[in-house]
Design an enzyme around this catalytic site. Structure first.
Site, PDB file in Angstrom:
ATOM      1  N   SER A  75       1.282   2.406  -6.700  1.00  0.00           N
ATOM      2  CA  SER A  75       2.239   1.682  -7.352  1.00  0.00           C
ATOM      3  C   SER A  75       1.760   0.408  -8.151  1.00  0.00           C
ATOM      4  O   SER A  75       0.527  -0.031  -7.808  1.00  0.00           O
ATOM      5  CB  SER A  75       3.121   1.101  -6.108  1.00  0.00           C
ATOM      6  OG  SER A  75       3.999   0.120  -6.891  1.00  0.00           O
ATOM      7  N   TYR A 117       3.591  -3.812   1.595  1.00  0.00           N
ATOM      8  CA  TYR A 117       3.764  -2.627   0.716  1.00  0.00           C
ATOM      9  C   TYR A 117       2.443  -2.986  -0.365  1.00  0.00           C
ATOM     10  O   TYR A 117       1.979  -1.821  -0.665  1.00  0.00           O
ATOM     11  CB  TYR A 117       4.946  -2.742   0.147  1.00  0.00           C
ATOM     12  CG  TYR A 117       5.327  -1.471  -1.064  1.00  0.00           C
ATOM     13  CD1 TYR A 117       5.504  -0.349  -0.504  1.00  0.00           C
ATOM     14  CD2 TYR A 117       5.207  -1.898  -2.500  1.00  0.00           C
ATOM     15  CE1 TYR A 117       5.763   0.663  -1.392  1.00  0.00           C
ATOM     16  CE2 TYR A 117       5.543  -0.770  -2.958  1.00  0.00           C
ATOM     17  CZ  TYR A 117       5.863   0.671  -2.505  1.00  0.00           C
ATOM     18  OH  TYR A 117       6.170   1.601  -3.590  1.00  0.00           O
ATOM     19  N   ILE A 129      10.509   3.194 -11.813  1.00  0.00           N
ATOM     20  CA  ILE A 129      10.917   4.314 -12.196  1.00  0.00           C
ATOM     21  C   ILE A 129      12.497   4.531 -11.671  1.00  0.00           C
ATOM     22  O   ILE A 129      12.651   4.239 -10.547  1.00  0.00           O
ATOM     23  CB  ILE A 129       9.976   5.291 -11.169  1.00  0.00           C
ATOM     24  CG1 ILE A 129       8.540   5.295 -11.588  1.00  0.00           C
ATOM     25  CG2 ILE A 129      10.539   6.753 -11.738  1.00  0.00           C
ATOM     26  CD1 ILE A 129       8.338   5.376 -13.285  1.00  0.00           C
ATOM     27  N   ALA A 146      -0.173  -4.450  -0.014  1.00  0.00           N
ATOM     28  CA  ALA A 146      -1.525  -4.184   0.701  1.00  0.00           C
ATOM     29  C   ALA A 146      -1.835  -2.744   0.913  1.00  0.00           C
ATOM     30  O   ALA A 146      -3.017  -2.189   0.556  1.00  0.00           O
ATOM     31  CB  ALA A 146      -1.586  -4.951   1.910  1.00  0.00           C
ATOM     32  N   ALA A 147      -0.733  -1.891   1.351  1.00  0.00           N
ATOM     33  CA  ALA A 147      -0.929  -0.437   1.507  1.00  0.00           C
ATOM     34  C   ALA A 147      -1.192   0.004   0.155  1.00  0.00           C
ATOM     35  O   ALA A 147      -1.949   1.014  -0.082  1.00  0.00           O
ATOM     36  CB  ALA A 147       0.368   0.246   1.888  1.00  0.00           C
ATOM     37  N   LYS A 148      -0.381  -0.242  -1.107  1.00  0.00           N
ATOM     38  CA  LYS A 148      -0.803   0.424  -2.284  1.00  0.00           C
ATOM     39  C   LYS A 148      -1.909  -0.052  -2.782  1.00  0.00           C
ATOM     40  O   LYS A 148      -2.532   0.988  -3.532  1.00  0.00           O
ATOM     41  CB  LYS A 148       0.557   0.238  -3.318  1.00  0.00           C
ATOM     42  CG  LYS A 148       1.826   0.789  -2.632  1.00  0.00           C
ATOM     43  CD  LYS A 148       1.961   2.241  -2.588  1.00  0.00           C
ATOM     44  CE  LYS A 148       3.224   2.802  -2.023  1.00  0.00           C
ATOM     45  NZ  LYS A 148       3.333   4.231  -2.259  1.00  0.00           N
TER      46      LYS A 148
END
Length: 151
Positions: free
Chosen positions: A45, A58, A91, A60-62
């Site tokens: 992302s 989120y 999107i 950190a994960a991406k």
């Protein structure tokens, strides 16, 4: 961050980063046995590259997906497997349509140089390119699909 519970953190990382780890691990078993040039294409992302207030887990994960992509690209290059990531910006989806009020949408559009929200087809086209023969010499890269939001 202050209100985020450890269990929520763990779940967001498991869903968004752990799943990519598990899928990549499973895919490499088949890709390496095939002895043909293979592809792993991870979806991250724009938030993984730029951060976003209120989305520490989120983001950190991406970001972790991007780091894992570059690492796997180095690990599997000698075996003919390319590994790349696509980082979509905003999107148009059912979720964004439902949770993005018109006022926020208008403000968001002002931050995107191309002046529009992307489509799922824009992301699919980027993935298809990375999966195709034209991308055979591309590995460890992050392809941004964000209308210029992050350059």
């Amino acid at each position: 961050l202050m209100r985020f519970k450890q269990d929520d953190w763990d779940q967001v990382l498991s869903v968004n980063l752990g799943s990519v780890f598990s899928c990549s691990k499973a895919a490499t078993r088949y890709l390496l046995k095939a002895k043909e040039q293979g592809r792993i294409i991870n979806l991250s992302s724009v938030v993984g590259e730029n951060g976003n207030a209120g989305q520490a887990a989120y983001s950190a994960a991406k970001a972790g997906i991007i780091g894992m992509t570059k690492t796997l690209a180095k690990e599997f290059a000698s075996r003919g497997v390319t590994v790349n990531a696509v980082t979509p910006g905003f999107i148009a989806t059912d979720m964004t349509d439902e949770h993005l009020p018109e006022e926020q949408r208008e403000a968001l559009l002002k931050t995107i140089p191309l002046g529009s929200i992307g489509t799922a087809q824009n992301v699919a086209d980027a993935v298809a390119f990375l999966a195709g023969p034209e991308a055979s010499y591309i590995t460890g890269q992050v392809l941004r699909v964000n209308g210029g939001l992050l350059m």
